[in-house]
Write a protein that holds these residues in place. Structure first.
Motif, short mmCIF file in Angstrom:
data_model
loop_
_atom_site.label_atom_id
_atom_site.label_comp_id
_atom_site.label_asym_id
_atom_site.label_seq_id
_atom_site.Cartn_x
_atom_site.Cartn_y
_atom_site.Cartn_z
N ARG A 243 -2.51 37.15 -81.10
CA ARG A 243 -2.84 38.53 -81.25
C ARG A 243 -3.98 38.97 -80.22
O ARG A 243 -4.17 39.65 -79.61
N PRO A 244 -5.29 38.04 -80.80
CA PRO A 244 -6.41 38.12 -79.99
C PRO A 244 -6.33 38.07 -78.67
O PRO A 244 -7.11 38.65 -77.64
N GLU A 245 -5.38 36.88 -78.05
CA GLU A 245 -5.32 36.82 -76.68
C GLU A 245 -4.51 37.73 -75.83
O GLU A 245 -4.90 38.20 -74.92
N SER A 246 -3.60 38.20 -76.54
CA SER A 246 -2.95 39.42 -76.00
C SER A 246 -3.60 40.66 -75.94
O SER A 246 -3.82 41.43 -74.99
N LYS A 247 -4.57 41.17 -76.96
CA LYS A 247 -5.54 42.04 -76.74
C LYS A 247 -6.55 41.71 -75.84
O LYS A 247 -6.80 42.73 -74.94
N ARG A 248 -7.15 40.56 -75.40
CA ARG A 248 -8.01 40.41 -74.56
C ARG A 248 -7.49 40.71 -73.00
O ARG A 248 -7.89 41.14 -72.18
N ARG A 249 -6.26 40.14 -73.01
CA ARG A 249 -5.43 40.06 -71.74
C ARG A 249 -5.22 41.56 -71.33
O ARG A 249 -5.47 42.21 -70.23
N LYS A 250 -4.84 42.59 -72.25
CA LYS A 250 -4.72 44.00 -72.09
C LYS A 250 -5.91 44.71 -71.59
O LYS A 250 -5.95 45.32 -70.83
N GLU A 251 -6.95 44.10 -72.28
CA GLU A 251 -8.16 44.97 -71.77
C GLU A 251 -8.76 44.46 -70.59
O GLU A 251 -9.34 45.17 -69.95
N MET A 252 -8.37 43.11 -70.14
CA MET A 252 -8.85 42.54 -68.83
C MET A 252 -8.03 43.32 -67.87
O MET A 252 -8.51 43.76 -66.79
N GLN A 253 -6.90 43.62 -68.08
CA GLN A 253 -6.01 44.32 -66.83
C GLN A 253 -6.28 45.72 -66.91
O GLN A 253 -6.36 46.13 -65.74
N LYS A 254 -6.84 46.40 -68.17
CA LYS A 254 -7.11 47.57 -67.91
C LYS A 254 -8.56 47.72 -67.11
O LYS A 254 -8.67 48.82 -66.40
N PHE A 255 -9.33 46.72 -67.26
CA PHE A 255 -10.42 46.68 -66.51
C PHE A 255 -10.18 46.67 -65.02
O PHE A 255 -10.74 47.19 -63.92
N ARG A 256 -9.35 45.62 -64.62
CA ARG A 256 -9.06 45.66 -63.21
C ARG A 256 -8.15 46.94 -62.69
O ARG A 256 -8.69 47.14 -61.48
N ASP A 257 -7.42 47.28 -63.47
CA ASP A 257 -6.99 48.70 -62.68
C ASP A 257 -7.78 49.68 -62.85
O ASP A 257 -7.51 50.70 -62.04
N GLY A 258 -8.73 49.70 -63.55
CA GLY A 258 -9.94 50.76 -63.35
C GLY A 258 -11.11 50.54 -62.40
O GLY A 258 -12.03 51.34 -62.40
N LEU A 259 -10.97 49.45 -61.54
CA LEU A 259 -11.86 49.21 -60.64
C LEU A 259 -11.80 50.31 -59.46
O LEU A 259 -10.82 50.91 -58.97
N LYS A 260 -13.15 50.69 -59.07
CA LYS A 260 -13.07 51.62 -58.03
C LYS A 260 -14.17 51.35 -57.09
O LYS A 260 -15.05 50.37 -57.28
N LYS A 261 -14.24 52.08 -56.12
CA LYS A 261 -15.29 51.38 -54.73
C LYS A 261 -16.71 51.82 -55.59
O LYS A 261 -16.99 52.76 -55.85
N GLY A 262 -17.40 50.74 -54.83
CA GLY A 262 -18.80 50.75 -55.37
C GLY A 262 -19.12 49.89 -56.69
O GLY A 262 -20.19 49.60 -57.01
N ASP A 263 -17.94 49.51 -57.35
CA ASP A 263 -18.40 48.65 -58.75
C ASP A 263 -18.90 47.53 -58.23
O ASP A 263 -18.40 46.67 -57.17
#
Length: 112
Positions: free
Chosen positions: A45-65
């Motif tokens: 459960r914690p690994e799945s939660k961490r993986r989802k948060e990391m994917q959300k972070f990567r998908d939210g990257l924008k120019k200038g970050d």
């Protein structure tokens, strides 16, 4: 010779299998369920939660970050494509990296 036969009869009586108790099967399955529950709570459960948060972070990257790669390279995002990023590491030095290699936001690391 009679003593030898008598001794083997005694050994057979002692070594006779004991019938398993009825409750021992339920105890085994209860322990297996408890082990699976503990593994799910503390590992999956914690690994799945961490993986989802990391994917959300990567998908939210924008120019200038400002980001940090898995290799420890600090850079600024210049261009975003489906699976790759173009990052500027130094003035006029750019690298194309896989999006999955971004592990952290360097602005958050510098504030600590």
């Amino acid at each position: 010779m009679i003593n030898l036969f008598q001794a083997t009869e005694v050994i057979e009586e002692v070594a006779a299998p004991v019938a398993p108790q009825q409750g021992s099967q339920w105890t085994f399955w209860l322990m297996m369920a408890a082990i699976i529950l503990v593994l799910w709570l503390f590992m999956w459960r914690p690994e799945s939660k961490r993986r989802k948060e990391m994917q959300k972070f990567r998908d939210g990257l924008k120019k200038g970050d400002k980001i940090i790669t898995a290799g420890g390279i600090y850079g600024t995002v210049k261009e975003i494509k489906d699976n790759t990023l173009l990052i500027e590491v130094d003035s006029n030095v750019t690298l194309r990296i896989d999006k999955n290699m971004v592990v952290a936001d360097s602005s958050a690391q510098q504030q600590k």
